[in-house]
Every structure is written in C-alpha cells, then in structure tokens.
Design an enzyme around this catalytic site. Structure first.
Site, PDB file in Angstrom:
ATOM      1  N   HIS A 105       0.962  -1.363  -0.022  1.00 24.22           N
ATOM      2  CA  HIS A 105      -0.065   0.104  -0.009  1.00 24.22           C
ATOM      3  C   HIS A 105       0.778   1.410  -0.160  1.00 24.22           C
ATOM      4  O   HIS A 105       2.132   1.388   0.335  1.00 24.22           O
ATOM      5  CB  HIS A 105      -0.838   0.068   1.145  1.00 24.22           C
ATOM      6  CG  HIS A 105      -1.855  -0.876   1.227  1.00 24.22           C
ATOM      7  ND1 HIS A 105      -3.068  -1.092   2.080  1.00 24.22           N
ATOM      8  CD2 HIS A 105      -2.293  -2.005   0.311  1.00 24.22           C
ATOM      9  CE1 HIS A 105      -3.844  -1.981   1.847  1.00 24.22           C
ATOM     10  NE2 HIS A 105      -3.341  -2.659   0.544  1.00 24.22           N
ATOM     11  N   GLU A 158       0.778   3.818   1.747  1.00 21.29           N
ATOM     12  CA  GLU A 158       1.355   4.411   3.136  1.00 21.29           C
ATOM     13  C   GLU A 158       2.361   3.448   3.545  1.00 21.29           C
ATOM     14  O   GLU A 158       3.540   3.842   4.238  1.00 21.29           O
ATOM     15  CB  GLU A 158       0.081   4.036   4.116  1.00 21.29           C
ATOM     16  CG  GLU A 158      -1.155   4.761   3.989  1.00 21.29           C
ATOM     17  CD  GLU A 158      -1.976   3.936   3.236  1.00 21.29           C
ATOM     18  OE1 GLU A 158      -3.301   3.918   3.386  1.00 21.29           O
ATOM     19  OE2 GLU A 158      -1.862   3.293   2.065  1.00 21.29           O
ATOM     20  N   CYS A 179      -6.033   1.464   5.804  1.00 20.87           N
ATOM     21  CA  CYS A 179      -6.730   0.105   6.061  1.00 20.87           C
ATOM     22  C   CYS A 179      -6.185  -0.239   7.184  1.00 20.87           C
ATOM     23  O   CYS A 179      -5.300   0.611   8.039  1.00 20.87           O
ATOM     24  CB  CYS A 179      -6.352  -1.150   5.097  1.00 20.87           C
ATOM     25  SG  CYS A 179      -4.546  -1.663   5.067  1.00 20.87           S
ATOM     26  N   CYS A 186      -2.182  -0.981   7.545  1.00 21.40           N
ATOM     27  CA  CYS A 186      -1.505   0.151   7.430  1.00 21.40           C
ATOM     28  C   CYS A 186      -1.847   1.098   8.517  1.00 21.40           C
ATOM     29  O   CYS A 186      -0.749   1.762   9.152  1.00 21.40           O
ATOM     30  CB  CYS A 186      -1.878   0.994   6.259  1.00 21.40           C
ATOM     31  SG  CYS A 186      -1.246   0.406   4.562  1.00 21.40           S
TER      32      CYS A 186
END
Length: 157
Positions: free
Chosen positions: A85, A87, A113, A116
């Site tokens: 991801h 992040e 999410c 993360c």
C-alpha cells in the site's frame, strides 16, 4: 508610486500536500485502486509512496491482478496481493532513509486500511489527513483509540 499589491491565493498546507499526493498516486501500478501518500514533518516531505508491486517484481499492470483472478472483494485478504500500500511504501522509504517519523503527518488519497493503521500508529505519527473512503471501520477505530487526529480532507475547489 503607489503600486497595488496583487492578491495571490496560496493553497493551504493541507491542499498543497494533498495535491502532491494526487501526483504521487499517478505512479501506482495497481489495477484496482490508485493511492498516493506522503509523510510530512514540520511542513517538509519525509517520503512519498504509492501502491504497487514490491521493487524488482513484475507489476500487476503487466501480468494482471491476482486478487481479481481470485475474485477477492476490496478490503479483504490483503496478504493475497503482490503489492504494498502507498502508506506502507512511504513508511518503508522514510525508514530506509533514517527519517524520524514520530510526530509526522500522513497525507493520503484514501483512508488507510487496518494493516496500514497499525504500522502508522506504531511509527509514531500523530495525524492522518485522507480523502477517499475505504471499507475498514476498524482502522478508524484504532486511530481514534491511539489518539491519532483524523481529518477527512475536503477540497475548497
């Protein structure tokens, strides 16, 4: 000589960093969702990240999406993905550069999410500014429990 000063409209810091996150997301190689993220400390960018395959591996835009092939709904079974991801990439690139993240702000084009969120909380950030929603209420609950300030960004345009 009395010159009139022309009023220049400058973007707010949130607008500025979210616009940069929008540019970063354009590098994404994910077929499902394009996300950009920045870690910022004292109005200085520490690192950027976008979602895509791990460095050195084939990109989903070239070989297809495993999650699509397996018909996995958004927000589920993150471990069945070749990518990271946005992040996560921002955190990893900041760490690799030796950046201190305690007290930083994350700007992200989508709500993080839960995976993360856990990493961001552990890194010591104190604020998340995000725009798009993500089907993960637990991440928002965890941010609130950890005392992380959450800001749902709304453009002034």
């Amino acid at each position: 000589m009395n010159k009139k000063k022309k009023k220049i409209k400058r973007p707010s810091w949130d607008e500025y960093f979210m616009e940069i996150a929008d540019v970063v997301r354009k590098r994404s190689t994910c077929l499902r969702r394009k996300v950009g993220a920045l870690l910022v400390m004292n109005k200085r960018i520490l690192a950027t990240g976008y979602n895509g395959t791990v460095s050195g591996l084939a990109h989903c835009i070239d070989i297809g999406c495993l999650r699509d092939k397996l018909k996995i709904p958004s927000g589920e079974r993150h471990e069945l993905c070749r990518g990271l991801h946005a992040e996560q990439n921002a955190l990893l690139f900041a760490a690799r550069s030796g950046e201190e993240m305690r007290g930083a702000v994350l700007y992200c084009t989508n709500q993080p999410c839960v995976a993360c969120a856990k990493m961001l909380i552990q890194s010591g950030i104190n604020k998340v500014v995000y725009r798009g929603d993500y089907p993960d209420k637990l991440s928002l609950d965890m941010f609130r429990e950890a005392g992380i300030k959450l800001v749902k960004y709304k453009s002034r345009k």
